[in-house]
Motif scaffolding. Structure first.
Motif, PDB file in Angstrom:
ATOM      1  N   VAL A 121      26.802  34.436  38.051  1.00 24.12           N
ATOM      2  CA  VAL A 121      27.991  34.299  38.902  1.00 24.12           C
ATOM      3  C   VAL A 121      28.663  32.945  38.669  1.00 24.12           C
ATOM      4  CG1 VAL A 121      28.826  34.110  41.276  1.00 24.12           C
ATOM      5  CG2 VAL A 121      27.139  35.870  40.685  1.00 24.12           C
ATOM      6  N   VAL A 175      32.502  32.395  37.308  1.00 25.08           N
ATOM      7  CA  VAL A 175      33.506  31.608  38.034  1.00 25.08           C
ATOM      8  C   VAL A 175      34.082  30.515  37.134  1.00 25.08           C
ATOM      9  CG1 VAL A 175      33.868  29.992  39.948  1.00 25.08           C
ATOM     10  CG2 VAL A 175      32.530  32.079  40.309  1.00 25.08           C
ATOM     11  N   LYS A 226      36.614  31.926  34.752  1.00 24.77           N
ATOM     12  CA  LYS A 226      37.900  32.230  35.375  1.00 24.77           C
ATOM     13  C   LYS A 226      38.693  30.958  35.672  1.00 24.77           C
ATOM     14  CE  LYS A 226      37.799  36.605  35.195  1.00 24.77           C
ATOM     15  NZ  LYS A 226      38.804  37.318  34.340  1.00 24.77           N
ATOM     16  N   LEU A 244      43.424  33.716  41.395  1.00 28.86           N
ATOM     17  CA  LEU A 244      42.475  34.446  42.235  1.00 28.86           C
ATOM     18  C   LEU A 244      43.162  35.622  42.928  1.00 28.86           C
ATOM     19  CD1 LEU A 244      39.549  34.510  43.186  1.00 28.86           C
ATOM     20  CD2 LEU A 244      40.180  33.002  45.073  1.00 28.86           C
ATOM     21  N   THR A 265      32.331  40.571  39.017  1.00 30.23           N
ATOM     22  CA  THR A 265      33.794  40.493  38.967  1.00 30.23           C
ATOM     23  C   THR A 265      34.416  40.889  40.307  1.00 30.23           C
ATOM     24  OG1 THR A 265      33.753  41.080  36.610  1.00 30.23           O
ATOM     25  CG2 THR A 265      35.862  41.313  37.750  1.00 30.23           C
ATOM     26  N   ILE A 312      33.826  38.140  43.111  1.00 29.83           N
ATOM     27  CA  ILE A 312      34.709  36.973  43.010  1.00 29.83           C
ATOM     28  C   ILE A 312      36.162  37.362  43.296  1.00 29.83           C
ATOM     29  CG2 ILE A 312      35.514  35.110  41.516  1.00 29.83           C
ATOM     30  CD1 ILE A 312      32.522  35.015  42.416  1.00 29.83           C
ATOM     31  N   SER A 313      36.578  38.519  42.787  1.00 33.44           N
ATOM     32  CA  SER A 313      37.959  38.974  43.002  1.00 33.44           C
ATOM     33  C   SER A 313      38.259  39.194  44.477  1.00 33.44           C
ATOM     34  CB  SER A 313      38.211  40.276  42.230  1.00 33.44           C
ATOM     35  OG  SER A 313      38.027  40.098  40.844  1.00 33.44           O
ATOM     36  N   PHE A 324      37.542  37.466  46.964  1.00 28.35           N
ATOM     37  CA  PHE A 324      37.972  36.244  47.643  1.00 28.35           C
ATOM     38  C   PHE A 324      39.493  36.064  47.593  1.00 28.35           C
ATOM     39  CE2 PHE A 324      33.486  35.210  47.042  1.00 28.35           C
ATOM     40  CZ  PHE A 324      33.183  34.601  48.253  1.00 28.35           C
TER      41      PHE A 324
END
Length: 290
Positions: A50, A54, A57, A85, A269, A272-273, A275
């Motif tokens: 993770v 991050v 990205k 984001l 994915t 995190i997306s 958020f």
């Protein structure tokens, strides 16, 4: 009204294609085998996966901002990270609405007025730069692999690396001359983005206790990442897993483990997306570099 119907039709088609591909996958392998593989995963290695996802990205957002600055949209890194984001959230969770890239382009054009053509060009080249490095890394891994199937194309993989970079340079030089000053910097960022994602997948493999054929699993991941960019499914769901399934068949890898790796990467994915929903309700204010 017609445009809304068209968008809804495309979305419905993507959902159907995703569902069909997922169904197809589980006619070839047992779902319980994939779930069993995921259940045995090491949480420490997953956490590291993770972390590097991050990081990838964040670096990708820096690359995007290179292009934005070049076209006269000097966003701060903070503003661009928030925008990126939000774009991830739109791409994965709101496929029926405006896409992530489309929204970023709209927001930048509205705030800075650099011109629609320049905005579209910058976003397109940002994507293509990333795909180029996916391809280059895939070729490098294929060269390093001892797999018999890949070794049959050894010379082709070697030739493809400089040729692909040359073609991309020529396309940039010919059609996107105004963005040429950031060509090599963007490739450098792309190299770091894809390296961080490879490390993320490497930690997923470790989390799943996969110690053999690591190079081959990473190769299949890169190919699946290229395939998932094709807008046939929702967020690449289904297309990535099918690529992993057939990649496993061709390279003699464990099919359940391959699909498990793909699902683990998708879950990271999605996590995190998610958020990005924060900025869906409160759109990020685009601030400029002083």
């Amino acid at each position: 009204m017609t445009e809304k119907l068209r968008i809804k039709g495309i979305t419905a088609l993507k959902i159907v294609v995703s569902a069909v591909l997922i169904y197809f996958i589980f006619t070839k392998i047992e779902l319980k085998d994939v779930l069993q593989t995921l259940k045995k995963s090491d949480p420490l290695y997953l956490s590291l996966a993770v972390l590097f996802f991050v990081l990838s990205k964040a670096i990708s957002a820096f690359r995007t901002n290179l292009y934005f600055h070049q076209i006269g949209a000097p966003l701060t890194q903070s503003s661009n990270l928030k925008l990126s984001l939000l774009g991830m959230f739109y791409n994965l969770f709101l496929p029926g609405g405006i896409g992530g890239d489309a929204y970023k382009g709209y927001a930048v054009q509205k705030a800075y007025q650099p011109g629609t053509k320049k905005v579209v060009s910058s976003i397109l080249l940002d994507r293509l730069s990333g795909m180029l490095l996916l391809f280059v890394y895939a070729c490098v891994l294929a060269i390093l692999s001892k797999n018999t199937f890949l070794q049959n194309f050894y010379g082709l993989f070697i030739a493809a690396i400089p040729l692909s970079v040359l073609v991309f340079w020529f396309v940039n030089r010919t059609f996107f001359a105004t963005l040429m000053p950031v060509f090599w910097k963007s490739l450098g960022f792309s190299a770091m983005v894809q390296l961080a994602q490879l490390i993320s997948v490497l930690f997923i493999l470790k989390a799943l206790s996969v110690s053999l054929d690591t190079v081959e699993y990473l190769f299949v991941f890169l190919i699946s990442s290229i395939v998932s960019v094709i807008p046939l499914t929702i967020g690449g769901i289904g297309s990535r897993e099918v690529t992993f399934l057939y990649g496993a068949k061709w390279l003699g890898l464990d099919e359940s483990t391959s699909v498990g790796v793909s699902f683990a990467f998708f879950l990271i994915t999605a996590l995190i997306s998610l958020f990005g929903v924060i900025y869906h309700f409160k759109k990020p204010k685009l601030e400029s570099v002083a």
